[in-house]
Design an enzyme around this catalytic site. Structure first.
Site, PDB file in Angstrom:
ATOM      1  N   HIS A 184       0.834  -1.201   0.000  1.00  0.00           N
ATOM      2  CA  HIS A 184       0.000   0.000   0.000  1.00  0.00           C
ATOM      3  C   HIS A 184       0.873   1.258   0.000  1.00  0.00           C
ATOM      4  CE1 HIS A 184      -2.819  -3.028   1.593  1.00  0.00           C
ATOM      5  NE2 HIS A 184      -3.765  -2.275   1.065  1.00  0.00           N
ATOM      6  N   ASP A 254      -4.361  -6.281  -7.865  1.00  0.00           N
ATOM      7  CA  ASP A 254      -4.641  -5.626  -6.597  1.00  0.00           C
ATOM      8  C   ASP A 254      -4.935  -4.161  -6.923  1.00  0.00           C
ATOM      9  OD1 ASP A 254      -4.934  -5.157  -3.876  1.00  0.00           O
ATOM     10  OD2 ASP A 254      -3.037  -6.087  -3.309  1.00  0.00           O
TER      11      ASP A 254
END
Length: 341
Positions: A184, A254
């Site tokens: 992230h 993702d």
């Protein structure tokens, strides 16, 4: 008109006129919900209905990350808490059949929760094999610390979801368990040799290679492709995910908004699709980012469309009979009342 090869998020509890217009014109294949989209059961049911109405497809996939533990978009007081994946692997050390039963039951209960809200895809199971010293972005989200146990419990979870009318998404293929960074925030780089990756990291994904959907890892594996993360690597996708692992289902990225990826959002989408991903995922609902992503996607066609259609065909037309109250009692008894309400 074919759906676009993307899954998008939205900003709040209700759709805005701008979101409705964007979805109507772009026709994303599916949508994903986060905590910002969740208030109460009635509101979520209205939102999932509105999302499907915006694209004119009553079967449009609506995804969520409902793993349990720290990754759970549905929270009390309207929904029960579920333990993290590791809690299943720590049950009854000498009774693997019990661990498998309770893992399947937990997923079946989650499917019962989700299906009642109009959510038909859960981004579970996590098949990453955590390694000592790695970043805890996976941590207790993993069912265990060995590939064999993760594969066993991962399949149990997937079967529980499918039995309840919810599709599983195996993640993060080909394995996020060795990463020393949170994708992230940063691009993880894994330097393990291919032999070690094949023996450990790929193993659970091989066992569940028959699943309908998978999510790619934003991770560079220097032994496979030293320049590009798996999401953007034709070599990793063709040789490892489609080849060594043998996964032939729908491969989605993702989240494209994660900082592990570089380039603008149009380039990120184009690169992932060119590398061999079937579908791109963008989660945060930011209008300018979604608009940029859509410039980089294309209509679903060819193998990607066939894989998408095959995934939806796995949705149970009639779900497995299930007594949710009895299931909940059995589940809580297995954890000896240690689950929070």
């Amino acid at each position: 008109m074919s759906a676009s090869a993307c899954i998008l998020g939205c900003k709040g509890h209700e759709l805005t006129p701008d979101e409705v217009a964007l979805y109507r014109d772009a026709r994303p294949w599916g949508f994903i919900l986060f905590r910002r989209n969740i208030d109460n059961p009635s509101q979520v049911r209205d939102l999932t209905a509105a999302l499907r109405e915006s694209v004119g497809r009553p079967d449009a996939p609506i995804l969520i990350d409902q793993e349990g533990g720290r990754v759970a978009r549905l929270q009390p007081p309207h929904w029960r808490k579920y333990p993290p994946g590791r809690a299943y692997g720590e049950l009854a050390a000498n009774d693997p059949l019990l661990r498998r039963e309770i893992t399947r039951l937990g997923a079946r209960l989650m499917a019962h929760d989700l299906a009642g809200l109009g959510i038909n895809v859960d981004c579970v199971p996590v098949l990453d094999v955590p390694q000592p010293g790695a970043h805890d972005i996976i941590g207790d989200r993993a069912y265990a610390t060995t590939a064999e146990e993760i594969a066993l419990l991962g399949r149990a979870a997937a079967e529980g979801l499918i039995a309840g009318g919810v599709l599983p998404v195996i993640k993060h293929i080909p394995g996020h368990g060795r990463s020393m960074a949170d994708s992230h925030e940063h691009l993880p780089v894994v330097d393990a040799p291919r032999s070690a990756l094949a023996a450990v990291d790929f193993a659970p994904f091989r066992v569940l290679s028959d699943m309908p959907m998978a999510m790619s890892a934003h991770v560079v594996y220097t032994a496979l492709d030293p320049k590009r993360p798996a999401t953007a690597s034709r070599r990793v996708i063709s040789e490892i995910i489609r080849g060594d692992i043998g996964f032939n289902g729908l491969l989605m990225t993702d989240d494209l908004s994660m900082k592990a990826l570089s380039g603008d959002f149009t380039a990120r989408a184009r690169t992932a699709l060119a590398a061999g991903c079937d579908m791109v995922l963008h989660c945060n609902g930011e209008m300018d980012e979604m608009t940029a992503v859509l410039k980089g996607v294309k209509p679903l066609a060819g193998k990607a469309r066939r894989r998408a259609d095959a995934a939806l065909a796995r949705l149970a037309k009639v779900v497995e009979p299930f007594d949710a109250e009895a299931g909940r009692a059995r589940f809580e008894a297995a954890f000896e009342g240690r689950l929070a309400a």
